[in-house]
Design an enzyme around this catalytic site. Structure first.
Site, PDB file in Angstrom:
ATOM      1  N   TYR A 124     -15.844  25.378  -2.334  1.00  0.00           N
ATOM      2  CA  TYR A 124     -15.576  23.397  -2.042  1.00  0.00           C
ATOM      3  C   TYR A 124     -15.020  23.572  -2.715  1.00  0.00           C
ATOM      4  CZ  TYR A 124     -21.396  24.284  -2.236  1.00  0.00           C
ATOM      5  OH  TYR A 124     -22.500  24.328  -2.401  1.00  0.00           O
ATOM      6  N   LYS A 135     -11.424   3.021   1.483  1.00  0.00           N
ATOM      7  CA  LYS A 135     -10.632   2.687   0.196  1.00  0.00           C
ATOM      8  C   LYS A 135     -11.407   1.312  -0.734  1.00  0.00           C
ATOM      9  CE  LYS A 135      -6.333   1.572   2.497  1.00  0.00           C
ATOM     10  NZ  LYS A 135      -5.449   0.297   3.308  1.00  0.00           N
ATOM     11  N   GLU A 151       1.092  -1.067   0.135  1.00  0.00           N
ATOM     12  CA  GLU A 151       0.044   0.184   0.052  1.00  0.00           C
ATOM     13  C   GLU A 151       0.734   1.022   0.223  1.00  0.00           C
ATOM     14  OE1 GLU A 151      -4.012  -0.820   2.027  1.00  0.00           O
ATOM     15  OE2 GLU A 151      -2.200  -0.953   3.148  1.00  0.00           O
ATOM     16  N   LEU A 169      -6.459   5.033   8.280  1.00  0.00           N
ATOM     17  CA  LEU A 169      -7.975   6.016   7.548  1.00  0.00           C
ATOM     18  C   LEU A 169      -8.006   6.937   8.666  1.00  0.00           C
ATOM     19  CD1 LEU A 169      -9.649   3.853   5.304  1.00  0.00           C
ATOM     20  CD2 LEU A 169      -7.651   5.396   4.719  1.00  0.00           C
ATOM     21  N   GLU A 170      -8.207   6.670   9.750  1.00  0.00           N
ATOM     22  CA  GLU A 170      -8.513   7.217  11.020  1.00  0.00           C
ATOM     23  C   GLU A 170      -7.443   8.079  10.975  1.00  0.00           C
ATOM     24  OE1 GLU A 170      -9.209   2.946  12.400  1.00  0.00           O
ATOM     25  OE2 GLU A 170      -8.095   4.184  11.568  1.00  0.00           O
TER      26      GLU A 170
END
Length: 130
Positions: free
Chosen positions: A60, A106, A28, A79-80
């Site tokens: 945005y 993911k 990864e 990911l946290e």
């Protein structure tokens, strides 16, 4: 969890896609992969609606670019951590935003079976940030 935020004004960004190098596996970090990001940024939008002036809101595009810099930037294991970094950067850049919900997913994960994506979703308000 403070559920009052559900009935408040917000900017909505959905389906942001970036290539990043986050994860605990060596592959990864080396090859990278696609990440999906959704963001809700809570702020008062009544004045912007009345004035029709971007100065009374947040762009945005600016939030999109901030999320892109995080996801395409330095690697995190979790990911946290990616989601938390996005929240912290939004709060640092936009004082008028009072709360943020971030989902990071993911779509290509090593699990047996079909999935749309796996990920995390966090909600933070300025009052509950450490």
């Amino acid at each position: 969890m403070d559920t009052e935020f559900l009935m408040r004004d917000k900017l909505v960004l959905r389906g942001l896609m970036f290539h990043g190098f986050h994860g605990v596996l060596e592959e990864e970090k080396k090859l990278g992969q696609k990440f999906l990001v959704d963001i809700d940024a809570y702020l008062e939008l009544q004045k912007a609606g009345d004035t029709d002036n971007l100065d009374d809101s947040v762009s945005y595009a600016d939030i999109y670019n901030l999320a892109r810099e995080v996801v395409e930037g330095p690697s995190f294991n979790l990911l946290e951590s990616v989601a938390t970094k996005i929240v912290k950067d939004i709060f640092a850049s936009y004082r008028q935003i009072s709360a943020v919900r971030v989902r990071v997913g993911k779509p290509h994960v090593a699990v047996k079976g079909p999935v749309e994506y796996l990920g995390v979703e966090i909600y933070r308000s300025r009052t509950n940030m450490k």
